[in-house]
Enzyme design. Structure first.
Site, mmCIF file in Angstrom:
data_model
loop_
_atom_site.group_PDB
_atom_site.id
_atom_site.type_symbol
_atom_site.label_atom_id
_atom_site.label_comp_id
_atom_site.label_asym_id
_atom_site.label_seq_id
_atom_site.Cartn_x
_atom_site.Cartn_y
_atom_site.Cartn_z
ATOM 1 N N SER A 1 0.849 35.593 -3.045
ATOM 2 C CA SER A 1 1.973 35.653 -2.124
ATOM 3 C C SER A 1 1.775 36.826 -1.181
ATOM 4 O O SER A 1 1.040 37.771 -1.498
ATOM 5 C CB SER A 1 3.266 35.858 -2.927
ATOM 6 O OG SER A 1 4.340 36.230 -2.094
ATOM 7 N N TYR B 1 8.148 40.590 -9.097
ATOM 8 C CA TYR B 1 7.493 39.470 -8.404
ATOM 9 C C TYR B 1 6.217 39.951 -7.708
ATOM 10 O O TYR B 1 5.156 39.339 -7.833
ATOM 11 C CB TYR B 1 8.450 38.843 -7.394
ATOM 12 C CG TYR B 1 7.830 37.716 -6.606
ATOM 13 C CD1 TYR B 1 7.597 36.484 -7.199
ATOM 14 C CD2 TYR B 1 7.476 37.883 -5.274
ATOM 15 C CE1 TYR B 1 7.022 35.430 -6.488
ATOM 16 C CE2 TYR B 1 6.904 36.849 -4.554
ATOM 17 C CZ TYR B 1 6.687 35.629 -5.163
ATOM 18 O OH TYR B 1 6.109 34.597 -4.455
#
Length: 173
Positions: free
Chosen positions: A46, A71
């Site tokens: 990501s 995350y």
């Protein structure tokens, strides 16, 4: 992405467990089934990995849970895994490619009003309708993953994504 604190059945922080440990374990489990001359392992990362750091002392965020930091850590770990796997297979002269891909910023349900409450800083642009400037469709966001999975032109150790506007949109590289 940036979910409320939770644990996997094994007791790991949920994003660490789902986004990284599960992929690592699956790769280890099926490694002997992958064609060592022409196979590939694609790790999904990501843009958040750019801001990540590994919390070596507490990777499960047991003491101070920060959803976005957790995350970011999980997605940085995927990049680290991809590179480590590349080095290992290269060292034994396998042709197997270990690559990574990220879908940039795609206009998905991660940006609903409810999700934005969890994701904090993204809430205002999403609610003000500015997110389309910085995102693309989910279909376009899937292109780096599909390209990396299927192209014969990818190179082991590389990460593929869209390149423009802080890697959030634009042509695939």
């Amino acid at each position: 992405m940036a979910v409320p604190q939770g644990r996997t059945a094994q007791g790991f922080e949920k994003q660490w467990g789902v986004n990284y440990l599960a992929h690592f374990a699956l790769t280890q489990f099926i490694f002997d089934l992958i064609n060592k001359d022409s196979g590939r392992v694609v790790s999904l990362s990501s843009l958040a990995a750019h801001y990540g750091k590994i919390n070596w002392m507490d990777p499960n965020f047991s003491d101070d849970y920060q959803s976005m930091a957790a995350y970011q850590q999980s997605k940085l770990a995927m990049l680290m895994f991809s590179l480590a796997l590349h080095r290992r297979v290269h060292r034994v002269n396998y042709g197997l490619r270990s690559t990574a891909a990220h879908s940039s910023l795609s206009a998905t349900n991660l940006f609903t009003r409810r999700a934005c409450k969890v994701n904090g800083g993204l809430a205002r642009p999403a609610q003000n309708g500015l997110l389309p400037i910085f995102t693309q469709s989910p279909d376009k966001g899937a292109l780096p993953n599909l390209y990396t999975d299927n192209s014969h032109h990818t190179r082991s150790s590389d990460c593929y994504g869209l390149r423009r506007m802080l890697d959030s949109t634009g042509p695939l590289t």
